[in-house]
Design a protein around this motif. Structure first.
Motif, short mmCIF file in Angstrom:
data_model
loop_
_atom_site.label_atom_id
_atom_site.label_comp_id
_atom_site.label_asym_id
_atom_site.label_seq_id
_atom_site.Cartn_x
_atom_site.Cartn_y
_atom_site.Cartn_z
N GLU A 137 2.91 -4.09 -11.74
CA GLU A 137 3.49 -2.74 -12.12
C GLU A 137 4.53 -2.70 -12.41
OE1 GLU A 137 3.06 1.02 -12.85
OE2 GLU A 137 1.79 -0.12 -11.79
N LYS A 138 5.06 -2.28 -13.33
CA LYS A 138 6.44 -2.30 -14.72
C LYS A 138 7.64 -1.69 -13.40
CE LYS A 138 6.62 2.53 -14.57
NZ LYS A 138 7.87 2.55 -13.45
N PRO A 139 8.65 -1.34 -14.11
CA PRO A 139 9.10 -3.23 -14.84
C PRO A 139 8.68 -4.10 -14.27
CG PRO A 139 10.66 -2.56 -13.97
CD PRO A 139 9.85 -1.30 -13.00
N MET A 140 8.09 -5.04 -15.49
CA MET A 140 7.29 -6.73 -15.03
C MET A 140 8.79 -6.93 -14.27
SD MET A 140 4.81 -8.22 -16.15
CE MET A 140 5.24 -10.12 -17.56
N GLY A 141 9.15 -7.30 -14.60
CA GLY A 141 11.00 -7.50 -13.86
C GLY A 141 11.96 -6.81 -13.83
N ILE A 142 13.36 -7.32 -13.05
CA ILE A 142 14.20 -5.98 -13.60
C ILE A 142 15.41 -6.78 -13.93
CG2 ILE A 142 13.95 -5.65 -10.78
CD1 ILE A 142 16.94 -7.09 -10.43
N TYR A 192 -2.88 -6.82 -7.41
CA TYR A 192 -1.93 -5.51 -8.37
C TYR A 192 -0.93 -5.52 -7.64
CZ TYR A 192 -0.18 -0.54 -9.36
OH TYR A 192 -0.12 0.16 -9.24
N ILE A 193 0.30 -5.69 -8.07
CA ILE A 193 1.01 -5.71 -7.27
C ILE A 193 2.39 -4.70 -7.45
CG2 ILE A 193 3.79 -6.92 -7.29
CD1 ILE A 193 1.76 -9.16 -7.04
N ALA A 194 1.80 -3.23 -6.13
CA ALA A 194 2.93 -2.38 -6.18
C ALA A 194 3.69 -2.10 -5.64
CB ALA A 194 1.63 -1.28 -6.01
N THR A 195 4.27 -2.74 -4.91
CA THR A 195 5.31 -2.56 -4.65
C THR A 195 7.20 -3.17 -5.23
OG1 THR A 195 6.16 -5.37 -4.49
CG2 THR A 195 4.93 -5.13 -3.23
N PRO A 196 8.11 -1.94 -4.61
CA PRO A 196 9.05 -2.18 -5.39
C PRO A 196 9.57 -3.20 -6.70
CG PRO A 196 9.51 -1.49 -2.89
CD PRO A 196 8.16 -1.86 -3.14
N HIS A 197 10.45 -3.24 -7.78
CA HIS A 197 9.88 -3.43 -9.11
C HIS A 197 11.36 -4.84 -8.21
CE1 HIS A 197 12.34 -0.34 -10.47
NE2 HIS A 197 12.58 -0.63 -10.36
N PRO A 219 0.95 -1.12 -0.08
CA PRO A 219 0.06 -0.29 0.15
C PRO A 219 0.97 0.97 -0.38
CG PRO A 219 0.01 -0.71 2.18
CD PRO A 219 0.63 -1.71 1.37
N GLY A 220 1.75 1.26 -1.04
CA GLY A 220 2.72 3.02 -1.28
C GLY A 220 1.60 4.01 -1.93
N ARG A 221 2.84 5.24 -2.32
CA ARG A 221 2.27 5.80 -2.97
C ARG A 221 1.18 5.43 -4.21
NH1 ARG A 221 3.08 8.43 -7.43
NH2 ARG A 221 5.36 7.27 -7.55
N ILE A 222 2.03 4.83 -4.73
CA ILE A 222 0.86 4.29 -6.20
C ILE A 222 -0.18 3.05 -6.03
CG2 ILE A 222 2.20 2.37 -6.23
CD1 ILE A 222 2.47 3.60 -9.58
N ALA A 223 -0.47 3.02 -5.03
CA ALA A 223 -1.54 1.84 -4.62
C ALA A 223 -2.63 3.03 -4.68
CB ALA A 223 -1.43 1.46 -3.65
N HIS A 224 -2.03 4.58 -3.58
CA HIS A 224 -3.07 5.59 -3.43
C HIS A 224 -3.96 5.62 -5.04
CE1 HIS A 224 -3.20 5.78 0.76
NE2 HIS A 224 -1.92 5.26 1.18
N SER A 225 -2.69 5.79 -5.59
CA SER A 225 -3.96 6.36 -7.05
C SER A 225 -4.72 4.77 -8.12
CB SER A 225 -2.58 6.96 -7.76
OG SER A 225 -1.75 8.02 -8.13
N PHE A 226 -4.04 3.89 -7.37
CA PHE A 226 -4.87 2.98 -7.98
C PHE A 226 -5.91 2.57 -8.03
CE2 PHE A 226 -5.53 -1.76 -8.93
CZ PHE A 226 -5.14 -1.82 -9.95
N ALA A 259 1.49 -4.02 -15.86
CA ALA A 259 0.75 -2.16 -15.82
C ALA A 259 1.32 -1.86 -16.40
CB ALA A 259 0.20 -2.04 -13.66
N LEU A 260 1.44 -1.60 -17.47
CA LEU A 260 2.34 0.50 -18.30
C LEU A 260 1.39 0.55 -18.63
CD1 LEU A 260 4.83 0.85 -18.86
CD2 LEU A 260 4.09 -0.40 -21.37
#
Length: 323
Positions: free
Chosen positions: A93-98, A68-73, A9-16, A120-121
């Motif tokens: 969330e993008k990038p799907m993998g490193i 929805y995976i919203a953790t660091p990549h 539940p980070g910043r981008i998850a709030h937007s989502f 999630a691009l």
């Protein structure tokens, strides 16, 4: 009703979560964090019924259908595969993998477990970008010869442990924001014949600025990303008949301009909400149709994008610990 769970539940998850409220046919039912208290706070704010103090608890839960995976990549691959092995559909969330190897593992896991997976691009589903792509395909701009897209902001004043500056979190500009210009070149022009690229590095060891030229049989794409300065974030696609311009900030643009026959027409084309709603609608469409991948942003598309990022990294010497 498609039941969503948010992982991280980070910043981008709030937007989502805000945009999910704007989309019919789905609702947020679960939130997972390594901190139960943080998950509970997020769940309360957005009306989710279930909170989980570990990701694994939600993967085991019968209360969610798609995550929805919203953790660091750096954790995208591991968490997505763990979720898919429990039968959960995944929007990652993008990038799907490193790197390409991680994306290949994720695609294999989706096919093995017969679940839906999409990167999630969100820019792929932006209305203005869709319209400009359609104009290119119809030949309205003529033969495309040039594309320019940049993405940059100043971030070197952040703590060295911040994800953008931390090599252990696969920091730097390329994976976080350079992916967008590369995506646009790929969307409009396809895979290049050759790539030229050069990078500047920060004191922490992460790449802090990258310039790229993608060379095609007829066209060239001039691309850049960086954390060392704020740059104009417009994008241009130019052909023999005219040009299209995605308004700033182009990856989340609310409109575009077209120049034909010496006349410039500006078109407002706002997104629904922040713009995540459009990728959510795509997931709903796929799940309701029984599709395990999107035809608009397929698993092959994600593999191609990961391969292009890998190629740029090889040329510029970008590497991460543990690879």
């Amino acid at each position: 009703m498609i039941r969503w769970g948010i992982v991280g539940p980070g910043r981008i998850a709030h937007s989502f979560a805000k945009d999910l409220k704007l989309v019919e046919g789905g609702k947020l039912t679960g939130v997972a964090s390594r901190s139960l208290e943080r998950a509970q706070e997020f769940a309360k704010e957005y009306g989710a019924e279930h909170s989980f103090g570990s990701y694994e608890e939600m993967f085991e839960s019968d209360e969610v259908d798609v995550l929805y995976i919203a953790t660091p990549h750096t954790s995208h691959c591991e968490l997505s595969i763990a979720a898919m092995e429990k039968g959960k559909h995944v929007l990652c969330e993008k990038p799907m993998g490193i790197n390409l190897a991680e994306v290949e593992q994720m695609v294999d896991a989706a096919k093995k477990n017969k679940v839906f997976l999409m990167e999630a691009l969100w820019s792929r589903f932006n209305p203005s970008i869709l319209k400009v792509k359609e104009m290119v395909e119809k030949g309205d701009l003529g033969k495309i010869a040039y594309l320019n897209a940049d993405f940059g902001f100043y971030a070197l004043d952040r703590d060295a442990k911040h994800r953008l500056l931390n090599p252990d979190l696969a920091g730097g500009s390329l994976l976080d924001i350079g992916i967008y210009p590369i995506f646009l070149a790929y969307l409009i022009l396809g895979k290049p014949e050759t790539i030229m690229a050069t990078s500047k590095f920060h004191s922490t060891g992460v790449e802090a600025q990258t310039a790229m030229i993608f060379d095609y049989p007829y066209a060239q794409a001039v691309l850049s990303s960086g954390l060392r300065s704020k740059i104009s974030m417009k994008a241009e696609i130019a052909g023999s008949k005219g040009s299209a311009y995605l308004h700033e900030r182009w990856h989340e643009t609310q409109g575009y301009s077209v120049e034909l026959n010496g006349e410039l027409e500006e078109i407002d084309f706002p997104t629904k909400g922040i713009g995540y709603s459009h990728e959510i609608e795509e997931v709903h469409h796929c799940l309701n149709s029984g599709k395990l991948e999107s035809t608009n942003w397929s698993l092959d598309n994600s593999l191609d994008l990961a391969n292009l990022l890998n190629e740029v990294r090889k040329i510029t010497g970008i590497s991460f610990p543990g690879e």
